[in-house]
Design a protein around this motif. Structure first.
Motif, short mmCIF file in Angstrom:
data_model
loop_
_atom_site.label_atom_id
_atom_site.label_comp_id
_atom_site.label_asym_id
_atom_site.label_seq_id
_atom_site.Cartn_x
_atom_site.Cartn_y
_atom_site.Cartn_z
N SER A 298 0.82 -1.22 0.00
CA SER A 298 0.00 0.00 0.00
C SER A 298 0.85 1.27 0.00
CB SER A 298 -0.90 -0.03 1.24
OG SER A 298 -1.56 1.17 1.43
N ARG A 299 1.95 1.25 0.75
CA ARG A 299 2.77 2.46 0.87
C ARG A 299 3.29 2.96 -0.48
NH1 ARG A 299 5.52 -0.72 4.86
NH2 ARG A 299 4.29 -0.69 6.78
N PRO A 300 3.81 2.06 -1.35
CA PRO A 300 4.27 2.56 -2.66
C PRO A 300 3.14 3.17 -3.50
CG PRO A 300 5.20 0.39 -2.22
CD PRO A 300 4.18 0.65 -1.14
N ILE A 301 1.93 2.62 -3.42
CA ILE A 301 0.81 3.21 -4.18
C ILE A 301 0.54 4.62 -3.65
CG2 ILE A 301 -1.66 3.06 -4.71
CD1 ILE A 301 -1.56 0.09 -4.54
N ILE B 117 -6.01 6.98 -11.56
CA ILE B 117 -4.64 6.60 -11.91
C ILE B 117 -4.62 6.07 -13.34
CG2 ILE B 117 -2.72 5.05 -11.35
CD1 ILE B 117 -3.77 5.04 -8.44
N ALA B 118 -3.63 6.52 -14.12
CA ALA B 118 -3.51 6.04 -15.50
C ALA B 118 -2.94 4.63 -15.49
CB ALA B 118 -2.61 6.98 -16.30
N ARG B 119 -3.62 3.75 -16.22
CA ARG B 119 -3.23 2.34 -16.23
C ARG B 119 -1.76 2.14 -16.59
NH1 ARG B 119 -5.64 -2.97 -17.50
NH2 ARG B 119 -4.10 -4.12 -18.67
N GLN B 120 -1.31 2.84 -17.63
CA GLN B 120 0.06 2.65 -18.09
C GLN B 120 1.07 3.08 -17.03
OE1 GLN B 120 0.48 0.94 -20.95
NE2 GLN B 120 2.57 0.74 -20.18
N ASP B 121 0.78 4.21 -16.36
CA ASP B 121 1.68 4.68 -15.29
C ASP B 121 1.80 3.64 -14.20
OD1 ASP B 121 1.82 6.97 -16.72
OD2 ASP B 121 0.58 8.19 -15.37
N PHE B 122 0.64 3.08 -13.83
CA PHE B 122 0.62 2.09 -12.75
C PHE B 122 1.42 0.85 -13.17
CE2 PHE B 122 -1.16 -1.12 -9.91
CZ PHE B 122 -1.35 -0.42 -8.73
N PHE B 123 1.15 0.37 -14.38
CA PHE B 123 1.84 -0.85 -14.84
C PHE B 123 3.35 -0.61 -14.98
CE2 PHE B 123 -1.05 -4.41 -16.10
CZ PHE B 123 -2.17 -3.91 -15.45
N ASP B 124 3.73 0.57 -15.46
CA ASP B 124 5.15 0.88 -15.60
C ASP B 124 5.85 0.85 -14.23
OD1 ASP B 124 4.85 1.17 -18.27
OD2 ASP B 124 4.91 3.37 -18.29
N LEU B 125 5.13 1.29 -13.22
CA LEU B 125 5.75 1.44 -11.91
C LEU B 125 5.69 0.16 -11.06
CD1 LEU B 125 7.12 4.02 -11.03
CD2 LEU B 125 5.15 4.52 -9.57
#
Ligand SMILES: [Fe+2]
Length: 385
Positions: A265-268, A343-351
Motif C-alpha cells: 500500500s505504501r508505494p501506491i 490513476i492512469a493504467r500505463q503509469d501504474f503498470f510501468d511502476l
C-alpha cells in the motif's frame, strides 16, 4: 519465548478524554507544550478548545498547524525549526494519523537534529524526543499507540518507515467525541485502515498471544460498526466502538507489525497520492485471498471475530465468507479501484516492478503468512485492474 510490549505510559479513554489534557500534562511534569496539528483541526475549533482548557490552568500552548496529509521530509521542516528555536517541553499531537506522524518526526528531529533518512528502518530509534501527548481525531491509524512513523522522501517518492520507542507517544487521549464530525469518506478510509491493522497483526508472523488478544478485540469492535459510522456519523455507540477498536488495533500492530497489505500500500500512496486507508482497502481483498492458503485457521478466526462467520462454520466456509465480506465492504463504502481513483493504467503498470521492490524493501511482506516474491507482488497489483 517472550515478547516485549511497548505502550504509552498513560491512556485516557472514552467520551471527553481530550478534556483531561491539563491534568495529564501536569502529571507528566510538562508545562510548555506545542500543539502540532493541521488547518482543519483549527477550523473545527479543536485546537482552540485545547488552548482554552490549558489556559484555565495557566498553561500557554502555541499552535503549529502546517502539517499536511501523508507528511514529507520538507513538510515537517518548519515544525522542526519551530521546536528547535522554541522553548517547548512537550508536544500535543492533535488530528488524524498525519499530524500525529508529523509530530513524532518533529519531536525526534527537533531534539536530536539530522535528517529523517538517518532514522529510517532498520535503525531502531530509542532516543527520547520531546514527550508527545497524542489526541487522535480519526478511528483510525492507531498512531497514538504505535512506535512507528511514516515520512515520505519526496525526492524518491519513498514512504520511509521509522521504528522505535522514540516514536511512541507518552500519553494517548482516546476521545470518540472528536470523530463525530468526520466526513463519511475519511471515516471509511481510516476505518478500513484500522480493520487492516487488526487483521494483519493477527496473521503476522510476529503475532503473540498479547497482540492476538488486542487484534481479536479490535475486530469484534470494528466488524459490526464500520458500516454504521459510514452511514450515520452521529451514531455515538458505533463511533465509540470504532475509536476503541482502532486504538486496540494500533496496539496489536505496533507489537506484531503489519504485513503484505501495508507493504504494498505504501508505494501506491507515495507514487499516486492515494490516501493510506484507501490504498489498503483497494488491496485488502486480493492480498487476503493470496494469503489464506498459508494461514487458513487464522483468517477464519478473523471472519468469526468480525461477526461474518459463526463458530459452527468450517475454516473453508468462514474464509469464503471473509472474502465475500471484504468485497462487499469495499462496495458499500464506495472504495474506488485505482482506475476510478484516476490513476492512469500505463503509469501504474510501468511502476509495478519498482513498487514491488519498495514493498519488499520495507520488510512488511516478510511478516505475511505467505511471503511473496517480487513477481507475485506484481501479479497482485495487476489484479487491482
Ligand atoms: Fe495503516
Amino acid at each position: 519465548m517472550s515478547t516485549q510490549i511497548i505502550l504509552p505510559r498513560v491512556m485516557q479513554v472514552g467520551e471527553g478524554a481530550s478534556q483531561e489534557i491539563p491534568t495529564i500534562l501536569t502529571s507528566l511534569g510538562c508545562s510548555r507544550p506545542l500543539i502540532i496539528t493541521d488547518k482543519m483541526m483549527v477550523q473545527l475549533g479543536y485546537a482552540d478548545s485545547i488552548q482554552t482548557r490549558l489556559a484555565a490552568e495557566s498553561i500557554t500552548a502555541e499552535v503549529f498547524d502546517d502539517t499536511v496529509p501523508e507528511p514529507t521530509v520538507s513538510s515537517i521542516q518548519a515544525g522542526v525549526d519551530t521546536v528547535r528555536h522554541g522553548n517547548y517541553d512537550s508536544i500535543i499531537a492533535l488530528g488524524g494519523g498525519s499530524p500525529i506522524d508529523s509530530a513524532k518526526a518533529i519531536s525526534i528531529l527537533g531534539k536530536f537534529g539530522g535528517t529523517m533518512r538517518d532514522y529510517k528502518f532498520p535503525r531502531i530509534v530509542n532516543e527520547e524526543g520531546l514527550p508527545i501527548i497524542a489526541v487522535p481525531t480519526t478511528a483510525g491509524t492507531g498512531s497514538e499507540v504505535t512506535r512507528f512513523t511514516i515520512i515520505t522522501d519526496e525526492t524518491t517518492d519513498e514512504k520511509m518507515l521509522c521504528v522505535g520507542i522514540g516514536f511512541m507517544p507518552v500519553a494517548a487521549l482516546v476521545d470518540f467525541s472528536l470523530t463525530l464530525s468526520l466526513p463519511a469518506r475519511i471515516t471509511a478510509d481510516t476505518g478500513i485502515d484500522a480493520l487492516t491493522h487488526a487483521m494483519e497483526a493477527y496473521v503476522s508472523k510476529k503475532a503473540s498471544p498479547y497482540s492476538d488478544s488486542q487484534a481479536l478485540s479490535a475486530m469484534r469492535l470494528i466488524g459490526p460498526n464500520l458500516r454504521r459510522v459510514f452511514h450515520d456519523g452521529t451514531d455515538k455507540a458505533a463511533r465509540e466502538a470504532m475509536m476503541l477498536g482502532s486504538t486496540l488495533a494500533g496496539i496489536a500492530f505496533s507489537n506484531a507489525s503489519v504485513a503484505l497489505v501495508h507493504g504494498m500500500s505504501r508505494p501506491i500512496g507515495a507514487a499516486f497520492h492515494v490516501p493510506h486507508g484507501l490504498s489498503n482497502a483497494m488491496l485488502l481483498p486480493a492480498v487476503t485471498e493470496f494469503s489464506i492458503p498459508e494461514a487458513a485457521e487464522r483468517y477464519a478466526d478473523c471472519a468469526r471475530a468480525m461477526g461474518v462467520a459463526t463458530e459452527q462454520d468450517s475454516t473453508d466456509v468462514a474464509n469464503s465468507k471473509l472474502m465475500d465480506e471484504l468485497r462487499a465492504l469495499n462496495d458499500e463504502l464506495q472504495v474506488p479501484t485505482p482506475e476510478q481513483f484516476g490513476i492512469a493504467r500505463q503509469d501504474f503498470f510501468d511502476l509495478m516492478p519498482t513498487m514491488a521492490e519498495q514493498a519488499l524493501a520495507s520488510g512488511s511482506p516478510n511478516n505475511n503468512p505467505r511471503v511473496p516474491s517480487a513477481e507475485q507482488i506484481v501479479a497482485i497489483y495487476k489484479q487491482l485492474w
